[in-house]
Design a protein around this motif. Sequence first.
Motif, PDB file in Angstrom:
ATOM      1  N   LYS A  42       0.835  -1.147  -0.032  1.00  0.00           N
ATOM      2  CA  LYS A  42      -0.009  -0.090   0.010  1.00  0.00           C
ATOM      3  C   LYS A  42       0.956   1.135  -0.106  1.00  0.00           C
ATOM      4  CE  LYS A  42      -3.899  -2.277   2.154  1.00  0.00           C
ATOM      5  NZ  LYS A  42      -4.851  -2.101   3.361  1.00  0.00           N
ATOM      6  N   ASP A  43       2.170   1.190  -0.199  1.00  0.00           N
ATOM      7  CA  ASP A  43       3.175   2.262  -0.109  1.00  0.00           C
ATOM      8  C   ASP A  43       4.219   2.333  -1.202  1.00  0.00           C
ATOM      9  OD1 ASP A  43       4.353   4.484   0.423  1.00  0.00           O
ATOM     10  OD2 ASP A  43       4.386   4.536   2.640  1.00  0.00           O
ATOM     11  N   ARG A  44       3.827   2.255  -2.179  1.00  0.00           N
ATOM     12  CA  ARG A  44       5.076   2.071  -3.344  1.00  0.00           C
ATOM     13  C   ARG A  44       5.864   3.086  -3.504  1.00  0.00           C
ATOM     14  NH1 ARG A  44       0.930  -0.132  -8.549  1.00  0.00           N
ATOM     15  NH2 ARG A  44      -0.330  -1.710  -7.191  1.00  0.00           N
ATOM     16  N   GLY A  45       5.478   4.179  -3.102  1.00  0.00           N
ATOM     17  CA  GLY A  45       6.535   5.318  -3.037  1.00  0.00           C
ATOM     18  C   GLY A  45       7.535   4.797  -2.027  1.00  0.00           C
ATOM     19  N   LEU A  46       7.413   4.320  -0.922  1.00  0.00           N
ATOM     20  CA  LEU A  46       8.421   3.836   0.240  1.00  0.00           C
ATOM     21  C   LEU A  46       9.069   3.005  -0.261  1.00  0.00           C
ATOM     22  CD1 LEU A  46       9.696   4.017   3.090  1.00  0.00           C
ATOM     23  CD2 LEU A  46       7.774   2.301   3.729  1.00  0.00           C
ATOM     24  N   PHE A  47       8.516   1.952  -1.233  1.00  0.00           N
ATOM     25  CA  PHE A  47       9.236   0.831  -1.789  1.00  0.00           C
ATOM     26  C   PHE A  47      10.313   1.284  -2.906  1.00  0.00           C
ATOM     27  CE2 PHE A  47       9.065  -2.682  -5.323  1.00  0.00           C
ATOM     28  CZ  PHE A  47       9.828  -3.548  -4.668  1.00  0.00           C
ATOM     29  N   LYS A  48       9.632   2.198  -3.627  1.00  0.00           N
ATOM     30  CA  LYS A  48      10.793   2.776  -4.677  1.00  0.00           C
ATOM     31  C   LYS A  48      11.986   3.455  -4.118  1.00  0.00           C
ATOM     32  CE  LYS A  48      10.754   5.806  -8.828  1.00  0.00           C
ATOM     33  NZ  LYS A  48       9.937   6.351  -9.692  1.00  0.00           N
ATOM     34  N   GLN A  49      11.753   4.324  -2.875  1.00  0.00           N
ATOM     35  CA  GLN A  49      12.769   5.153  -2.111  1.00  0.00           C
ATOM     36  C   GLN A  49      13.934   4.153  -1.456  1.00  0.00           C
ATOM     37  OE1 GLN A  49      11.316   7.996   0.893  1.00  0.00           O
ATOM     38  NE2 GLN A  49      12.799   7.366   2.093  1.00  0.00           N
ATOM     39  N   ASP A  50      13.284   3.062  -0.955  1.00  0.00           N
ATOM     40  CA  ASP A  50      14.159   1.796  -0.170  1.00  0.00           C
ATOM     41  C   ASP A  50      14.894   1.171  -1.167  1.00  0.00           C
ATOM     42  OD1 ASP A  50      13.315   2.805   2.221  1.00  0.00           O
ATOM     43  OD2 ASP A  50      11.997   0.920   2.589  1.00  0.00           O
ATOM     44  N   LEU A  51      14.400   1.041  -2.524  1.00  0.00           N
ATOM     45  CA  LEU A  51      14.803   0.018  -3.514  1.00  0.00           C
ATOM     46  C   LEU A  51      16.116   1.054  -4.072  1.00  0.00           C
ATOM     47  CD1 LEU A  51      14.423  -2.612  -4.714  1.00  0.00           C
ATOM     48  CD2 LEU A  51      12.984  -1.485  -6.685  1.00  0.00           C
ATOM     49  N   GLN A  52      15.844   2.199  -4.173  1.00  0.00           N
ATOM     50  CA  GLN A  52      17.007   3.390  -5.024  1.00  0.00           C
ATOM     51  C   GLN A  52      18.033   3.329  -3.807  1.00  0.00           C
ATOM     52  OE1 GLN A  52      14.505   6.751  -5.695  1.00  0.00           O
ATOM     53  NE2 GLN A  52      13.992   6.253  -7.642  1.00  0.00           N
ATOM     54  N   GLU A  53      17.776   3.389  -2.777  1.00  0.00           N
ATOM     55  CA  GLU A  53      18.660   3.220  -1.468  1.00  0.00           C
ATOM     56  C   GLU A  53      19.558   2.252  -1.690  1.00  0.00           C
ATOM     57  OE1 GLU A  53      19.198   4.112   3.179  1.00  0.00           O
ATOM     58  OE2 GLU A  53      17.532   3.330   2.507  1.00  0.00           O
ATOM     59  N   LEU A  54      18.952   0.861  -1.619  1.00  0.00           N
ATOM     60  CA  LEU A  54      19.717  -0.332  -1.916  1.00  0.00           C
ATOM     61  C   LEU A  54      20.624  -0.299  -3.050  1.00  0.00           C
ATOM     62  CD1 LEU A  54      20.320  -2.950  -0.474  1.00  0.00           C
ATOM     63  CD2 LEU A  54      18.223  -3.911  -1.719  1.00  0.00           C
ATOM     64  N   ILE A  55      20.303  -0.097  -4.066  1.00  0.00           N
ATOM     65  CA  ILE A  55      20.794   0.128  -5.393  1.00  0.00           C
ATOM     66  C   ILE A  55      22.115   0.870  -5.185  1.00  0.00           C
ATOM     67  CG2 ILE A  55      20.961   0.960  -8.002  1.00  0.00           C
ATOM     68  CD1 ILE A  55      17.760   0.153  -8.074  1.00  0.00           C
ATOM     69  N   GLY A  56      21.896   1.990  -4.686  1.00  0.00           N
ATOM     70  CA  GLY A  56      23.169   2.961  -4.522  1.00  0.00           C
ATOM     71  C   GLY A  56      24.290   2.180  -3.556  1.00  0.00           C
ATOM     72  N   LEU A  96       7.338 -14.735  -8.794  1.00  0.00           N
ATOM     73  CA  LEU A  96       7.633 -13.956  -9.835  1.00  0.00           C
ATOM     74  C   LEU A  96       9.168 -13.364  -9.482  1.00  0.00           C
ATOM     75  CD1 LEU A  96       7.814 -12.884 -12.686  1.00  0.00           C
ATOM     76  CD2 LEU A  96       6.377 -10.939 -11.944  1.00  0.00           C
ATOM     77  N   GLN A  97      10.236 -13.842  -9.864  1.00  0.00           N
ATOM     78  CA  GLN A  97      11.730 -13.385  -9.297  1.00  0.00           C
ATOM     79  C   GLN A  97      11.988 -12.177 -10.577  1.00  0.00           C
ATOM     80  OE1 GLN A  97      15.253 -15.947  -9.983  1.00  0.00           O
ATOM     81  NE2 GLN A  97      15.702 -15.553  -7.847  1.00  0.00           N
ATOM     82  N   PHE A  98      12.454 -11.202 -10.083  1.00  0.00           N
ATOM     83  CA  PHE A  98      13.338 -10.342 -10.661  1.00  0.00           C
ATOM     84  C   PHE A  98      14.924  -9.981 -10.260  1.00  0.00           C
ATOM     85  CE2 PHE A  98       8.839  -8.989 -10.723  1.00  0.00           C
ATOM     86  CZ  PHE A  98       8.769  -8.186 -11.981  1.00  0.00           C
ATOM     87  N   SER A  99      15.822  -9.410 -11.318  1.00  0.00           N
ATOM     88  CA  SER A  99      16.988  -9.313 -11.272  1.00  0.00           C
ATOM     89  C   SER A  99      17.239  -8.033 -11.656  1.00  0.00           C
ATOM     90  CB  SER A  99      17.767 -10.529 -11.695  1.00  0.00           C
ATOM     91  OG  SER A  99      17.688 -10.525 -13.143  1.00  0.00           O
ATOM     92  N   LYS A 100      18.426  -7.466 -11.320  1.00  0.00           N
ATOM     93  CA  LYS A 100      19.226  -6.226 -11.753  1.00  0.00           C
ATOM     94  C   LYS A 100      20.866  -6.460 -11.844  1.00  0.00           C
ATOM     95  CE  LYS A 100      19.485  -1.286 -11.137  1.00  0.00           C
ATOM     96  NZ  LYS A 100      19.152  -0.812 -12.567  1.00  0.00           N
ATOM     97  N   TRP A 101      21.169  -6.380 -12.872  1.00  0.00           N
ATOM     98  CA  TRP A 101      22.606  -6.622 -13.128  1.00  0.00           C
ATOM     99  C   TRP A 101      23.268  -5.155 -12.697  1.00  0.00           C
ATOM    100  CZ3 TRP A 101      26.695  -9.500 -13.083  1.00  0.00           C
ATOM    101  CH2 TRP A 101      28.043  -9.120 -14.016  1.00  0.00           C
ATOM    102  N   LEU A 102      24.184  -4.894 -11.675  1.00  0.00           N
ATOM    103  CA  LEU A 102      24.743  -3.706 -11.421  1.00  0.00           C
ATOM    104  C   LEU A 102      26.278  -3.607 -11.930  1.00  0.00           C
ATOM    105  CD1 LEU A 102      23.790  -4.065  -7.518  1.00  0.00           C
ATOM    106  CD2 LEU A 102      22.856  -2.825  -9.400  1.00  0.00           C
ATOM    107  N   GLY A 103      26.703  -4.648 -12.681  1.00  0.00           N
ATOM    108  CA  GLY A 103      28.349  -4.648 -13.231  1.00  0.00           C
ATOM    109  C   GLY A 103      28.299  -3.745 -14.396  1.00  0.00           C
TER     110      GLY A 103
END
Length: 280
Positions: A42-56, A96-103
């Motif tokens: 119910k809070d996709r904005g928080l999900f996006k924020q935490d996801l961006q932080e983790l990516i960094g 449903l599994q997702f992946s993101k390549w960081l290299g």
Amino acid sequence: MRKLMGAMLLANSYSKISNFDNIIIDSYKGCHIKSDLNKYIKDRGLFKQDLQELIGISKCNKNTSIWIELQKEQLGLAQTLIEEGFKMHRVAGDILQFSKWLGDGESRLPSQATHYVGVGGIVVKDNNVLLVQEKNGQRRGAWGTPGGLVDQKESIIEAVIREVKEETNLDCKVEDVLYFREMHDARFGKTDLYFAFKLQCLDEAQIKICEQELMDYRWVPIDQILDFLKKENQKTHVINFYKSVQERLVGQQYKYIKIEESQELYYGQMKYYAIFKPRF
């Protein structure tokens, strides 16, 4: 090795520096999010924020990738993952599994499963080979070998014994591998691997075909297989398959493949292991 294959997970965590409270790092420095994601539904904005932080954080720590799995009730988060550059990797049951390549450069992550594995049992009894007639699908009326697809966590040896038992009620013993083939762009566009085993029939008297799958059966002398198939107007690739089988069945013993089954230690666990090699 071009692809970073599946890795043993290590007990590391980013819990102190990320809002995702359960993150595991694998032996290839892949980051696996194992947190409960229900709070984000119910809070996709928080999900996006935490996801961006983790990516960094993950890029700073030189992690290779990020992996995350969504349960069926969490699929509303998929759009955010796609917006952040994640790719759909695989579907397994309700996950449903997702992946993101960081290299840098092209992703070196393994793709989803790309193969089906099928088995067939060339059942031999007193110089006769068992042929069965299909009842369903595109192969209705066709003659061939009892068999089917290998189940998850099932060896190909276990699979061929099971399939023959299910279709004909025969108890058999695997003796050799007579044939295997590879075919691309098969069902669902995947590659199909097929292994044909020579099986010794232990009790011919108990044969009883599965009426849901088969129409009929025949015990055909080995030296008459090709004549039988031609008389039944079978397709060329089927006849060629049995020509190879016939050649192996009447050949010398050293042509056959020896099967060695064992248990091997793999990533700290004992795993089933089979080696197929020519007999010289």
